[in-house]
Design an enzyme around this catalytic site. Structure first.
Site, short mmCIF file in Angstrom:
data_model
loop_
_atom_site.label_atom_id
_atom_site.label_comp_id
_atom_site.label_asym_id
_atom_site.label_seq_id
_atom_site.Cartn_x
_atom_site.Cartn_y
_atom_site.Cartn_z
N CYS A 43 64.88 77.11 -41.26
CA CYS A 43 64.72 77.84 -39.97
C CYS A 43 63.44 78.39 -39.52
O CYS A 43 63.12 78.18 -38.54
CB CYS A 43 65.78 78.95 -40.59
SG CYS A 43 65.88 80.17 -38.80
N CYS A 48 65.11 76.62 -36.49
CA CYS A 48 65.49 77.38 -35.38
C CYS A 48 64.30 78.22 -34.71
O CYS A 48 64.29 78.16 -33.22
CB CYS A 48 66.31 78.60 -35.83
SG CYS A 48 67.09 78.30 -37.52
N LYS A 51 61.69 75.90 -32.74
CA LYS A 51 62.40 74.90 -31.76
C LYS A 51 62.80 75.88 -30.70
O LYS A 51 62.58 75.32 -29.45
CB LYS A 51 63.87 74.58 -32.54
CG LYS A 51 64.73 73.74 -31.72
CD LYS A 51 65.86 74.65 -31.03
CE LYS A 51 66.75 75.58 -32.06
NZ LYS A 51 67.75 74.91 -32.71
N TYR A 178 73.59 68.38 -32.23
CA TYR A 178 72.99 69.53 -31.52
C TYR A 178 71.23 69.56 -31.65
O TYR A 178 70.60 69.66 -30.50
CB TYR A 178 73.38 70.83 -31.60
CG TYR A 178 73.10 71.51 -33.01
CD1 TYR A 178 71.86 72.28 -33.23
CD2 TYR A 178 73.94 71.33 -34.19
CE1 TYR A 178 71.61 72.87 -34.42
CE2 TYR A 178 73.52 71.92 -35.54
CZ TYR A 178 72.34 72.66 -35.74
OH TYR A 178 72.19 73.10 -36.91
N GLU A 182 69.06 69.02 -28.33
CA GLU A 182 67.91 70.06 -28.11
C GLU A 182 66.65 69.47 -27.88
O GLU A 182 65.83 69.72 -26.76
CB GLU A 182 67.93 71.17 -29.45
CG GLU A 182 69.19 72.07 -29.10
CD GLU A 182 69.28 72.85 -30.43
OE1 GLU A 182 70.16 73.82 -30.46
OE2 GLU A 182 68.80 72.75 -31.51
N HIS A 435 79.43 93.12 -12.14
CA HIS A 435 79.12 92.18 -11.08
C HIS A 435 77.66 92.77 -10.65
O HIS A 435 77.30 93.68 -10.53
CB HIS A 435 79.99 92.57 -9.95
CG HIS A 435 80.06 91.57 -8.84
ND1 HIS A 435 80.31 90.29 -8.75
CD2 HIS A 435 79.58 92.03 -7.42
CE1 HIS A 435 80.06 90.06 -7.60
NE2 HIS A 435 79.64 90.54 -6.97
N GLU A 440 80.96 87.67 -15.87
CA GLU A 440 81.96 88.40 -15.31
C GLU A 440 83.23 87.42 -15.07
O GLU A 440 84.56 87.89 -15.20
CB GLU A 440 81.69 88.96 -13.98
CG GLU A 440 81.71 88.02 -12.74
CD GLU A 440 81.16 88.89 -11.40
OE1 GLU A 440 82.03 89.64 -11.13
OE2 GLU A 440 80.18 88.78 -10.88
#
Length: 452
Positions: A43, A48, A51, A178, A182, A435, A440
């Site tokens: 990681c 991660c 990356k 992934y 990525e 909003h 939302e």
């Protein structure tokens, strides 16, 4: 027999370091840890963290275009890879130092060398030293693997991509998971002419079909040349390029070919077989819900067990191990409803079941909306986002939430809490919308778009 330590941890990644630190710091256990490479594991050192920093770097080109549409007179410049890479490596060195200090400050003794098991209570270090421990925790992680085919030795993996001397002009990424997706977005954003081959019918297998379809479409719109149903037959060096023969009959030259087609657990040559520690079909260490192997004194956590291969899961497993073994509080690891972010471009956040998996299990309603987000639409972009809820007809519980949008990872962490708590569609409906934000839409969808 007398023990040198209460706990010996093999592996200095996120899971191993957390278990060692908590066992030593919170229970007063005598703990040692051995790591043959860099502290921080996949990681921090080759996953991660670097990356995500590369994702950030790659997104600025698009931001410049958007800024101009908003009236800012700024010109795009060139991307300076060596400058970025230098800063990246300095940051990883800093983080590794933090990991080493965490262990030191909690009284964990560390050995910068490989360790393997001799018997259920003994580890042997690379220099021949043997240490006895009441409990042994294996947290050796996983590694990327390249399949064998003619010329496969010419491919790099995600491990090497952070160390490229210079950015290639052209690059082929093979894989549809992934990691492949990525890096296709990253390299494309950095100005590399990027091609992606995936042998399957659609990228991101296992994720929600509608979401992965949108991501693939947007990747193509962004300039990634995606070829589905395509694999590499053979590769050969040609000058300073690599000639790639594909199953679709094409032959092309690339500067760099990166494979991201799978990972294997780091469980070889640890002496496990002789001790009766069971391993699975992929070589993973088989453990029960308390991370205990077939040998009672030996436990394993993280990617080496090939359960859910995510950093926070390894950390959770490490914490549960300490609770179980050192705090007398047997704690199984809960692998249900884990929220996940995929830093493709566009980003995806997901928790719970895909529409397909949910429909196989019970009658469902699907609430979904797709729209152009305000910020991008104003800038004249054609980018679409997706908000989607999968709801059980019987219990009204939200079984899955899938978001494809800028910032989807941030949104899914919070949606994940609601889904984990067992929120119903009506709980979402009772929540007043914030909003104007993209998220939302998660609380304003009144009618299902379909039932299954």
């Amino acid at each position: 027999m007398s023990f040198d330590y209460d706990l010996f941890v093999i592996g200095g990644g996120s899971g191993g370091v957390r278990a060692a630190r908590v066992a030593a710091g919170e229970t007063g256990a005598k703990v040692a840890l051995a790591e043959e490479d860099r502290y921080g594991g996949t990681c921090v050192i080759r996953g991660c963290v670097p990356k995500k920093l590369m994702v950030f770097a790659s997104e600025y080109a698009g931001m410049v275009e958007d800024a101009r549409a908003y009236g800012w007179d700024i010109q795009p410049g060139a991307f300076d890879w060596p400058q970025f890479r230098g800063k990246l490596h300095a940051e990883l060195d800093r983080l590794e130092g933090i990991y080493r200090n965490i262990l030191k400050n909690n009284g964990v003794e560390t050995f910068d060398q490989r360790a393997k098991l001799v018997d259920p209570h003994t580890v042997e270090l690379a220099d021949g030293t043997r240490k006895a421990a009441k409990h042994i925790l294996i947290a050796t992680g996983g590694r990327p693997v390249v399949p064998e085919f003619p010329g496969s030795d010419l491919a790099i993996t995600s491990n090497e991509i952070f160390h490229l001397e210079k950015l290639p002009e052209t690059m082929l990424i093979v894989g549809g998971g992934y990691i492949a997706c990525e890096f296709a977005g990253i390299m494309n954003g950095m100005g590399v002419k990027t091609t992606q081959f995936y042998r399957g019918a659609q990228i991101l297998r296992g994720f929600d079909d509608e979401a992965r379809g949108l991501i693939c479409e947007e990747m193509c719109q962004n300039g990634v040349d995606v070829h589905l149903g395509t694999n590499v037959l053979e590769m050969a060096r040609e000058g300073d390029k690599i000639r790639v023969k594909a199953t679709n009959g094409t032959e092309r030259l690339f500067d760099v070919v990166m494979y991201a087609t799978g990972r294997a657990p780091n469980a070889d040559d640890l002496g496990l077989e002789a001790l009766g520690v069971e391993r699975g079909r992929k070589g993973e260490i088989i453990v029960d819900e308390y991370s205990q192997t077939a040998v009672p004194s030996i436990y394993a956590i993280g990617d080496v067990t090939d359960r859910v291969n995510l950093t926070p899961v390894a950390i959770r497993e490490g914490m549960a191990f300490v609770e179980t073994v050192f705090k007398g509080n047997p704690t199984p690891v809960d692998h249900e409803l884990i929220p996940t972010a995929i830093f493709t471009q566009p980003e995806m956040g997901t928790v719970g079941l895909s529409e397909e998996a949910a429909a196989e299990q019970e009658p469902i309603e699907v609430y979904a909306t797709s729209f152009k987000p305000m910020q991008k639409a104003f800038a004249g972009s054609t980018q679409w986002v997706l908000m989607k809820l999968i709801v059980s007809q019987a219990t009204r519980k939200v079984l899955g939430c899938h978001i494809v949008a800028p910032g989807a990872g941030e949104m899914i962490q919070l949606a994940g809490i609601a889904v984990k708590m067992g929120a119903t569609k009506e709980d979402f409906d009772r929540t007043v919308a914030v909003h104007p934000v993209m998220a939302e839409e998660l609380v304003t969808m009144r009618q299902p778009v379909r039932t299954a």
